[in-house]
Enzyme design. Sequence first.
Site, PDB file in Angstrom:
ATOM      1  N   PRO A 168       5.058 -11.546 -19.011  1.00 17.85           N
ATOM      2  CA  PRO A 168       5.401 -11.557 -20.433  1.00 17.85           C
ATOM      3  C   PRO A 168       4.175 -11.873 -21.285  1.00 17.85           C
ATOM      4  O   PRO A 168       3.492 -12.860 -21.057  1.00 17.85           O
ATOM      5  CB  PRO A 168       6.464 -12.662 -20.532  1.00 17.85           C
ATOM      6  CG  PRO A 168       6.256 -13.520 -19.324  1.00 17.85           C
ATOM      7  CD  PRO A 168       5.711 -12.628 -18.264  1.00 17.85           C
ATOM      8  N   LEU A 169       3.921 -11.013 -22.275  1.00 24.27           N
ATOM      9  CA  LEU A 169       2.747 -11.146 -23.132  1.00 24.27           C
ATOM     10  C   LEU A 169       3.157 -10.993 -24.590  1.00 24.27           C
ATOM     11  O   LEU A 169       3.625  -9.925 -24.997  1.00 24.27           O
ATOM     12  CB  LEU A 169       1.710 -10.067 -22.793  1.00 24.27           C
ATOM     13  CG  LEU A 169       1.048 -10.133 -21.412  1.00 24.27           C
ATOM     14  CD1 LEU A 169       0.314  -8.823 -21.125  1.00 24.27           C
ATOM     15  CD2 LEU A 169       0.080 -11.303 -21.345  1.00 24.27           C
ATOM     16  N   THR A 170       2.978 -12.027 -25.367  1.00 24.65           N
ATOM     17  CA  THR A 170       3.249 -11.938 -26.789  1.00 24.65           C
ATOM     18  C   THR A 170       2.226 -10.998 -27.434  1.00 24.65           C
ATOM     19  O   THR A 170       1.027 -11.199 -27.291  1.00 24.65           O
ATOM     20  CB  THR A 170       3.168 -13.326 -27.437  1.00 24.65           C
ATOM     21  OG1 THR A 170       4.144 -14.167 -26.825  1.00 24.65           O
ATOM     22  CG2 THR A 170       3.424 -13.257 -28.929  1.00 24.65           C
ATOM     23  N   GLN A 210      12.686 -11.406 -21.711  1.00 23.43           N
ATOM     24  CA  GLN A 210      12.389 -12.833 -21.693  1.00 23.43           C
ATOM     25  C   GLN A 210      13.051 -13.513 -22.886  1.00 23.43           C
ATOM     26  O   GLN A 210      12.745 -13.213 -24.038  1.00 23.43           O
ATOM     27  CB  GLN A 210      10.891 -13.107 -21.721  1.00 23.43           C
ATOM     28  CG  GLN A 210      10.596 -14.592 -21.495  1.00 23.43           C
ATOM     29  CD  GLN A 210       9.141 -14.955 -21.683  1.00 23.43           C
ATOM     30  OE1 GLN A 210       8.607 -14.860 -22.775  1.00 23.43           O
ATOM     31  NE2 GLN A 210       8.493 -15.381 -20.605  1.00 23.43           N
ATOM     32  N   HIS A 247      12.747 -18.412 -20.577  1.00 22.86           N
ATOM     33  CA  HIS A 247      11.380 -18.921 -20.753  1.00 22.86           C
ATOM     34  C   HIS A 247      11.432 -20.443 -20.842  1.00 22.86           C
ATOM     35  O   HIS A 247      11.726 -21.020 -21.884  1.00 22.86           O
ATOM     36  CB  HIS A 247      10.774 -18.330 -22.015  1.00 22.86           C
ATOM     37  CG  HIS A 247       9.288 -18.517 -22.137  1.00 22.86           C
ATOM     38  ND1 HIS A 247       8.556 -19.325 -21.289  1.00 22.86           N
ATOM     39  CD2 HIS A 247       8.381 -17.983 -23.014  1.00 22.86           C
ATOM     40  CE1 HIS A 247       7.280 -19.293 -21.636  1.00 22.86           C
ATOM     41  NE2 HIS A 247       7.153 -18.482 -22.681  1.00 22.86           N
ATOM     42  N   ASN A 255       5.283 -23.217 -20.915  1.00 20.30           N
ATOM     43  CA  ASN A 255       4.318 -23.171 -22.023  1.00 20.30           C
ATOM     44  C   ASN A 255       4.725 -23.947 -23.271  1.00 20.30           C
ATOM     45  O   ASN A 255       4.352 -23.594 -24.394  1.00 20.30           O
ATOM     46  CB  ASN A 255       4.023 -21.714 -22.400  1.00 20.30           C
ATOM     47  CG  ASN A 255       3.347 -20.954 -21.281  1.00 20.30           C
ATOM     48  OD1 ASN A 255       2.850 -21.544 -20.333  1.00 20.30           O
ATOM     49  ND2 ASN A 255       3.359 -19.641 -21.369  1.00 20.30           N
ATOM     50  N   TYR A 292       7.694 -24.409 -24.739  1.00 18.55           N
ATOM     51  CA  TYR A 292       8.784 -23.955 -25.583  1.00 18.55           C
ATOM     52  C   TYR A 292      10.035 -24.776 -25.279  1.00 18.55           C
ATOM     53  O   TYR A 292       9.997 -25.699 -24.477  1.00 18.55           O
ATOM     54  CB  TYR A 292       8.961 -22.441 -25.434  1.00 18.55           C
ATOM     55  CG  TYR A 292       7.714 -21.709 -25.898  1.00 18.55           C
ATOM     56  CD1 TYR A 292       7.269 -21.838 -27.217  1.00 18.55           C
ATOM     57  CD2 TYR A 292       6.940 -20.952 -25.019  1.00 18.55           C
ATOM     58  CE1 TYR A 292       6.100 -21.222 -27.647  1.00 18.55           C
ATOM     59  CE2 TYR A 292       5.769 -20.336 -25.445  1.00 18.55           C
ATOM     60  CZ  TYR A 292       5.358 -20.476 -26.756  1.00 18.55           C
ATOM     61  OH  TYR A 292       4.191 -19.882 -27.192  1.00 18.55           O
ATOM     62  N   ARG A 333      11.152 -19.130 -15.812  1.00 19.92           N
ATOM     63  CA  ARG A 333       9.689 -19.280 -15.788  1.00 19.92           C
ATOM     64  C   ARG A 333       9.301 -20.733 -16.039  1.00 19.92           C
ATOM     65  O   ARG A 333       9.830 -21.382 -16.936  1.00 19.92           O
ATOM     66  CB  ARG A 333       9.076 -18.375 -16.866  1.00 19.92           C
ATOM     67  CG  ARG A 333       7.548 -18.408 -16.919  1.00 19.92           C
ATOM     68  CD  ARG A 333       7.038 -17.369 -17.914  1.00 19.92           C
ATOM     69  NE  ARG A 333       5.994 -16.567 -17.290  1.00 19.92           N
ATOM     70  CZ  ARG A 333       4.782 -16.357 -17.825  1.00 19.92           C
ATOM     71  NH1 ARG A 333       4.479 -16.889 -19.002  1.00 19.92           N
ATOM     72  NH2 ARG A 333       3.892 -15.629 -17.209  1.00 19.92           N
ATOM     73  N   ASN A 372       0.465 -25.903 -25.937  1.00 18.68           N
ATOM     74  CA  ASN A 372       1.450 -26.530 -26.825  1.00 18.68           C
ATOM     75  C   ASN A 372       1.643 -28.019 -26.526  1.00 18.68           C
ATOM     76  O   ASN A 372       2.741 -28.569 -26.657  1.00 18.68           O
ATOM     77  CB  ASN A 372       2.795 -25.805 -26.761  1.00 18.68           C
ATOM     78  CG  ASN A 372       2.808 -24.526 -27.575  1.00 18.68           C
ATOM     79  OD1 ASN A 372       2.155 -24.439 -28.617  1.00 18.68           O
ATOM     80  ND2 ASN A 372       3.545 -23.526 -27.114  1.00 18.68           N
ATOM     81  N   GLY A 419       4.415 -15.559  -8.377  1.00 20.49           N
ATOM     82  CA  GLY A 419       3.247 -16.305  -8.833  1.00 20.49           C
ATOM     83  C   GLY A 419       2.623 -15.642 -10.043  1.00 20.49           C
ATOM     84  O   GLY A 419       2.770 -14.437 -10.264  1.00 20.49           O
ATOM     85  N   GLY A 458      -4.152 -15.933 -13.187  1.00 24.12           N
ATOM     86  CA  GLY A 458      -5.444 -15.900 -12.524  1.00 24.12           C
ATOM     87  C   GLY A 458      -5.501 -15.097 -11.249  1.00 24.12           C
ATOM     88  O   GLY A 458      -6.528 -15.091 -10.564  1.00 24.12           O
ATOM     89  N   GLY A 479      -0.946 -10.378 -16.308  1.00 29.39           N
ATOM     90  CA  GLY A 479      -0.865 -10.336 -17.753  1.00 29.39           C
ATOM     91  C   GLY A 479      -2.009  -9.590 -18.395  1.00 29.39           C
ATOM     92  O   GLY A 479      -1.943  -8.388 -18.615  1.00 29.39           O
ATOM     93  N   ARG A 480      -3.072 -10.279 -18.715  1.00 35.36           N
ATOM     94  CA  ARG A 480      -4.144  -9.695 -19.515  1.00 35.36           C
ATOM     95  C   ARG A 480      -4.746  -8.417 -18.925  1.00 35.36           C
ATOM     96  O   ARG A 480      -5.028  -7.475 -19.679  1.00 35.36           O
ATOM     97  CB  ARG A 480      -5.221 -10.749 -19.772  1.00 35.36           C
ATOM     98  CG  ARG A 480      -4.711 -11.888 -20.646  1.00 35.36           C
ATOM     99  CD  ARG A 480      -5.700 -13.026 -20.768  1.00 35.36           C
ATOM    100  NE  ARG A 480      -5.068 -14.178 -21.407  1.00 35.36           N
ATOM    101  CZ  ARG A 480      -5.608 -15.387 -21.465  1.00 35.36           C
ATOM    102  NH1 ARG A 480      -6.807 -15.598 -20.934  1.00 35.36           N
ATOM    103  NH2 ARG A 480      -4.969 -16.378 -22.062  1.00 35.36           N
TER     104      ARG A 480
END
Length: 392
Positions: free
Chosen positions: A46-48, A122, A197, A200, A202, A249, A257, A322, A325, A346-347
């Site tokens: 999941p990527l905002t 998500q 979610h 992170n 939230y 997650r 945060n 997992g 990274g 992700g990225r």
Amino acid sequence: MGCTQGTAAPAGARPENAPAGKQLKCLQPFKGAGGLVYQNRLGLAPLTRGRAHPDTGCVRDIHVTYYSERATGGFVLTEGTGISRQGLGWFCAPGIYTKEQVESWKPVTQAVHKVKGLIFCQLWHMGRAGHSDVFGSQPVAPSAIGLSGECTAKNGEKKPYEVPHALTVEEIKQTVQDYATAAKNALAAGFDGVQVHSANGYLPDQFLQSCSNKREDAYGGSIENRLRFLKEVLEAVCAAIGKERVWVRFSPNGDFNGMGCEDNLETFDAAIRLAATMKVGCVEVLDGLAFGFHKKTEPYTIERVRKVVKEGNPEGTTAVCGNCGYTLETAEKAIADGLADLISFGRPYMSNPDLPERFRDGVELAPVPEYPDWWNKRDGDGYITFPKAKKP
């Protein structure tokens, strides 16, 4: 926000000593709970990205392209998607709580299914991690403890975090119901399932961790009490759509945060065991440290995740995913060693929509996009402008 390697692209290419093509275990199918078949074991984290309509929270045509291009992995996890007006605090993030939003997601899920992909929505409630400019009302949290620093408000403007309103028990019950309704809406939109979610910093994570939860009622204090909100959410969502279609997650290592506590190992042992005991379809854990590490405990490893999941669900129907990274080499090892069933990226997926094919063919990855492309733009630039690799 999903987290994976954000450094040089060649580190993601197939290493010389790794099996090629179809020999890679991470590119083999996986049969999950409830008969869901993943075409391989790698997926989009999941990527905002901040491209939804600013007023309606509806996704657009560019989302159809973005998600379908990345659907040749085993699964797609959407960006954080608001479960309610109260919970949606990121400017231009999508929602799943109105009829219009549900309808807007249907072309996305249809396009993903057309290429035999699986897609999970998500479910996101930001709690204190946003601004009233976007929420439309005062942020909420388990306790009236604000974050320090600034957050991104409407139109990308930076404003100081606000002190949140501590949710009453009645408001907690309504929020739990909002999760269940959002889950039903997700299936109505064509999703294969949902991911709660709880990472992170939230709302569910805010209830879990002792640094953000100072309540003195049944939802605070002991680990058992701090787990209560998550337990009620998972029970409601599982009852609404079936436990096999539910992911959750966690980020036990993260400091994003303002999170991270000295008792995180015990807290997340209990949280992960709870999810496994409920026989959810998958537990995704940010076991990597690339998204920040609070350094208040030893790192929570993928080995520990597998052990705790087995304790909670000896039948093995809860998959382990997992995140954070991973490279092809480390993903392949985690899966080959039986520590993970799935790995989310992700990225690297931002600029490599054909990531599994690049891994299969040993093609070097395109560099991770520049930061402004992540969530500061509102159109297709830096979103659907990354080409697939030419076939070797």
